[in-house]
Design a protein around this motif. Structure first.
Motif, PDB file in Angstrom:
ATOM      1  N   MET A 188       0.833  -1.203   0.000  1.00 13.11           N
ATOM      2  CA  MET A 188       0.000   0.000   0.000  1.00 13.11           C
ATOM      3  C   MET A 188       0.867   1.253   0.000  1.00 13.11           C
ATOM      4  O   MET A 188       0.512   2.262  -0.629  1.00 13.11           O
ATOM      5  CB  MET A 188      -0.948  -0.013   1.197  1.00 13.11           C
ATOM      6  N   LEU A 189       2.001   1.200   0.671  1.00 17.26           N
ATOM      7  CA  LEU A 189       2.936   2.324   0.604  1.00 17.26           C
ATOM      8  C   LEU A 189       3.431   2.514  -0.824  1.00 17.26           C
ATOM      9  O   LEU A 189       3.521   3.652  -1.318  1.00 17.26           O
ATOM     10  CB  LEU A 189       4.124   2.082   1.541  1.00 17.26           C
ATOM     11  N   SER A 190       3.718   1.428  -1.518  1.00 19.23           N
ATOM     12  CA  SER A 190       4.211   1.507  -2.895  1.00 19.23           C
ATOM     13  C   SER A 190       3.173   2.123  -3.824  1.00 19.23           C
ATOM     14  O   SER A 190       3.508   2.913  -4.711  1.00 19.23           O
ATOM     15  CB  SER A 190       4.606   0.117  -3.395  1.00 19.23           C
ATOM     16  N   LEU A 191       1.895   1.768  -3.629  1.00 17.82           N
ATOM     17  CA  LEU A 191       0.842   2.345  -4.470  1.00 17.82           C
ATOM     18  C   LEU A 191       0.705   3.849  -4.213  1.00 17.82           C
ATOM     19  O   LEU A 191       0.480   4.624  -5.154  1.00 17.82           O
ATOM     20  CB  LEU A 191      -0.489   1.644  -4.210  1.00 17.82           C
ATOM     21  N   PHE A 192       0.830   4.251  -2.975  1.00 18.05           N
ATOM     22  CA  PHE A 192       0.788   5.672  -2.642  1.00 18.05           C
ATOM     23  C   PHE A 192       1.924   6.405  -3.359  1.00 18.05           C
ATOM     24  O   PHE A 192       1.722   7.478  -3.945  1.00 18.05           O
ATOM     25  CB  PHE A 192       0.923   5.829  -1.123  1.00 18.05           C
TER      26      PHE A 192
ATOM     27  N   TYR B 109      -9.270  -6.935  -3.234  1.00 14.77           N
ATOM     28  CA  TYR B 109      -8.944  -6.940  -4.658  1.00 14.77           C
ATOM     29  C   TYR B 109      -9.882  -6.044  -5.466  1.00 14.77           C
ATOM     30  O   TYR B 109      -9.469  -5.481  -6.490  1.00 14.77           O
ATOM     31  CB  TYR B 109      -8.936  -8.379  -5.174  1.00 14.77           C
ATOM     32  N   ILE B 110     -11.117  -5.884  -5.010  1.00 16.09           N
ATOM     33  CA  ILE B 110     -11.993  -4.903  -5.647  1.00 16.09           C
ATOM     34  C   ILE B 110     -11.374  -3.504  -5.493  1.00 16.09           C
ATOM     35  O   ILE B 110     -11.370  -2.701  -6.432  1.00 16.09           O
ATOM     36  CB  ILE B 110     -13.402  -4.942  -5.031  1.00 16.09           C
ATOM     37  N   GLY B 111     -10.861  -3.227  -4.300  1.00 16.17           N
ATOM     38  CA  GLY B 111     -10.207  -1.946  -4.077  1.00 16.17           C
ATOM     39  C   GLY B 111      -9.007  -1.739  -4.988  1.00 16.17           C
ATOM     40  O   GLY B 111      -8.796  -0.644  -5.531  1.00 16.17           O
ATOM     41  N   LEU B 112      -8.220  -2.774  -5.190  1.00 14.80           N
ATOM     42  CA  LEU B 112      -7.058  -2.666  -6.079  1.00 14.80           C
ATOM     43  C   LEU B 112      -7.489  -2.388  -7.518  1.00 14.80           C
ATOM     44  O   LEU B 112      -6.860  -1.594  -8.223  1.00 14.80           O
ATOM     45  CB  LEU B 112      -6.227  -3.946  -6.009  1.00 14.80           C
ATOM     46  N   VAL B 113      -8.569  -3.049  -7.961  1.00 20.26           N
ATOM     47  CA  VAL B 113      -9.075  -2.804  -9.314  1.00 20.26           C
ATOM     48  C   VAL B 113      -9.525  -1.356  -9.460  1.00 20.26           C
ATOM     49  O   VAL B 113      -9.216  -0.681 -10.455  1.00 20.26           O
ATOM     50  CB  VAL B 113     -10.228  -3.779  -9.653  1.00 20.26           C
TER      51      VAL B 113
ATOM     52  N   ILE C 232     -12.032   7.883  -7.530  1.00 19.24           N
ATOM     53  CA  ILE C 232     -12.162   6.428  -7.669  1.00 19.24           C
ATOM     54  C   ILE C 232     -10.868   5.747  -7.222  1.00 19.24           C
ATOM     55  O   ILE C 232     -10.889   4.733  -6.505  1.00 19.24           O
ATOM     56  CB  ILE C 232     -12.500   6.054  -9.119  1.00 19.24           C
ATOM     57  N   GLU C 233      -9.756   6.310  -7.626  1.00 18.74           N
ATOM     58  CA  GLU C 233      -8.448   5.752  -7.274  1.00 18.74           C
ATOM     59  C   GLU C 233      -8.275   5.674  -5.762  1.00 18.74           C
ATOM     60  O   GLU C 233      -7.923   4.618  -5.208  1.00 18.74           O
ATOM     61  CB  GLU C 233      -7.364   6.639  -7.891  1.00 18.74           C
ATOM     62  N   TRP C 234      -8.537   6.780  -5.061  1.00 18.29           N
ATOM     63  CA  TRP C 234      -8.306   6.804  -3.615  1.00 18.29           C
ATOM     64  C   TRP C 234      -9.405   6.072  -2.847  1.00 18.29           C
ATOM     65  O   TRP C 234      -9.155   5.574  -1.737  1.00 18.29           O
ATOM     66  CB  TRP C 234      -8.150   8.235  -3.127  1.00 18.29           C
ATOM     67  N   THR C 235     -10.595   5.974  -3.410  1.00 22.76           N
ATOM     68  CA  THR C 235     -11.632   5.153  -2.781  1.00 22.76           C
ATOM     69  C   THR C 235     -11.218   3.681  -2.815  1.00 22.76           C
ATOM     70  O   THR C 235     -11.368   2.956  -1.818  1.00 22.76           O
ATOM     71  CB  THR C 235     -12.987   5.346  -3.491  1.00 22.76           C
ATOM     72  N   GLY C 236     -10.695   3.239  -3.957  1.00 21.44           N
ATOM     73  CA  GLY C 236     -10.186   1.879  -4.040  1.00 21.44           C
ATOM     74  C   GLY C 236      -9.032   1.646  -3.082  1.00 21.44           C
ATOM     75  O   GLY C 236      -8.940   0.586  -2.437  1.00 21.44           O
ATOM     76  N   TYR C 237      -8.162   2.637  -2.974  1.00 21.53           N
ATOM     77  CA  TYR C 237      -7.021   2.532  -2.049  1.00 21.53           C
ATOM     78  C   TYR C 237      -7.529   2.376  -0.615  1.00 21.53           C
ATOM     79  O   TYR C 237      -7.044   1.513   0.135  1.00 21.53           O
ATOM     80  CB  TYR C 237      -6.170   3.791  -2.179  1.00 21.53           C
ATOM     81  N   ALA C 238      -8.487   3.204  -0.225  1.00 24.66           N
ATOM     82  CA  ALA C 238      -9.031   3.132   1.133  1.00 24.66           C
ATOM     83  C   ALA C 238      -9.691   1.790   1.391  1.00 24.66           C
ATOM     84  O   ALA C 238      -9.536   1.197   2.474  1.00 24.66           O
ATOM     85  CB  ALA C 238     -10.026   4.272   1.351  1.00 24.66           C
ATOM     86  N   LEU C 239     -10.420   1.282   0.404  1.00 27.52           N
ATOM     87  CA  LEU C 239     -11.098   0.002   0.562  1.00 27.52           C
ATOM     88  C   LEU C 239     -10.094  -1.123   0.793  1.00 27.52           C
ATOM     89  O   LEU C 239     -10.264  -1.964   1.685  1.00 27.52           O
ATOM     90  CB  LEU C 239     -11.944  -0.281  -0.683  1.00 27.52           C
ATOM     91  N   THR C 240      -9.028  -1.136   0.024  1.00 20.76           N
ATOM     92  CA  THR C 240      -7.999  -2.164   0.198  1.00 20.76           C
ATOM     93  C   THR C 240      -7.296  -2.009   1.537  1.00 20.76           C
ATOM     94  O   THR C 240      -7.026  -2.993   2.236  1.00 20.76           O
ATOM     95  CB  THR C 240      -6.989  -2.116  -0.950  1.00 20.76           C
TER      96      THR C 240
END
Length: 266
Positions: A75-79, A139-143, A202-210
């Motif tokens: 998650m740090l890497s995605l940020f 994984y929904i969050g990652l998508v 959408i991007e950050w909502t997925g991030y938060a969900l994951t």
């Protein structure tokens, strides 16, 4: 200190939607001539680089004292991926943007420092493989993150092409300061004026969900989780600006197409 910063950002999230309806941050199409303006691209890079730097420092200051699960590192890497594009790639590829008032740079530095501190600290304190009931949501969050990131990059590229290519002889343009504004087309611009904002949400909502699925913490109100709070802060800051920017396009372009500002009926 963490809880003071968290409370300050929660208060900011509550205030931003109201401030955004009465105050236009002085940059872009709302920029004004001032002796306190700074170079647009350089100012943007400085203020946006703060987020990944502070997030990394906060993460490592905590992870040095205990083992951190691989999901927290992911998650740090995605940020960092988001901010590599936002803070470095995007301004380096863009044509010179309009000047930024120093107040915009300083407020963004403060915001990104606070958000980075919260995000890095929170991520490093947790992290585990998704439990069976949460694996699908992870994984929904990652998508959603990937779709939002790609959409954000794509629509930024459409906007960048307007700055890098000359307008046609029949195209209406608006001169504002040193910048020329044109009507964007393509992608979701067919229906809304600010699709790059929607894609970022959408991007950050997925991030938060994951994050909620894979970085377990003591149960608390959602607004106390920095990834969720970040989404609230982004929407609170960007929704009023999108609506006022949409109205700006309608005022200045007689040929502006019928489209919504940010989402259907808004």
């Amino acid at each position: 200190m963490y809880h003071w910063v968290l409370q300050g950002m929660q208060a900011t999230a509550a205030a931003l939607p109201f401030l955004g309806t009465v105050v236009d941050a002085p940059f872009g199409k709302f920029g004004l001539p001032s002796r306190w303006n700074v170079h647009g691209n350089a100012g943007w890079m400085v203020m946006e680089c703060v987020a990944p730097i502070i997030t990394t420092l906060s993460f490592f200051s905590v992870s040095a004292h205990h083992e951190v699960h691989v999901w927290a590192w992911r998650m740090l890497s995605l940020f960092q991926l988001h901010y590599a594009n936002r803070a470095l790639i995007q301004p380096l590829l863009n044509a010179p943007r309009s000047p930024l008032h120093i107040s915009v740079v300083l407020s963004a530095v403060a915001f990104n420092a606070a958000n980075g501190f919260l995000m890095g600290t929170w991520l490093a304190h947790g992290g585990s493989a998704p439990p069976p009931g949460m694996k699908l949501w992870a994984y929904i969050g990652l998508v959603l993150f990937v779709l939002g990131f790609v959409g954000n990059v794509y629509h930024d590229a459409l906007l960048r092409s307007l700055r890098l290519t000359p307008p046609s002889s029949s195209e209406q343009v608006v001169q504002h300061g040193a910048c020329i504004y044109r009507i964007p087309h393509g992608g979701l611009f067919r229906w809304i004026s600010y699709p790059h904002y929607v894609c970022e949400w959408i991007e950050w909502t997925g991030y938060a969900l994951t994050c909620i699925a894979v970085v377990p913490h003591t149960p608390d109100a959602l607004v106390s989780y920095p990834p969720v709070l970040f989404v609230m802060l982004e929407v609170g800051a960007m929704l009023p600006r999108a609506m006022r920017g949409h109205a700006w396009y309608q005022r200045h372009f007689a040929t502006y197409p019928a489209r919504w500002a940010i989402v259907p009926f808004v």
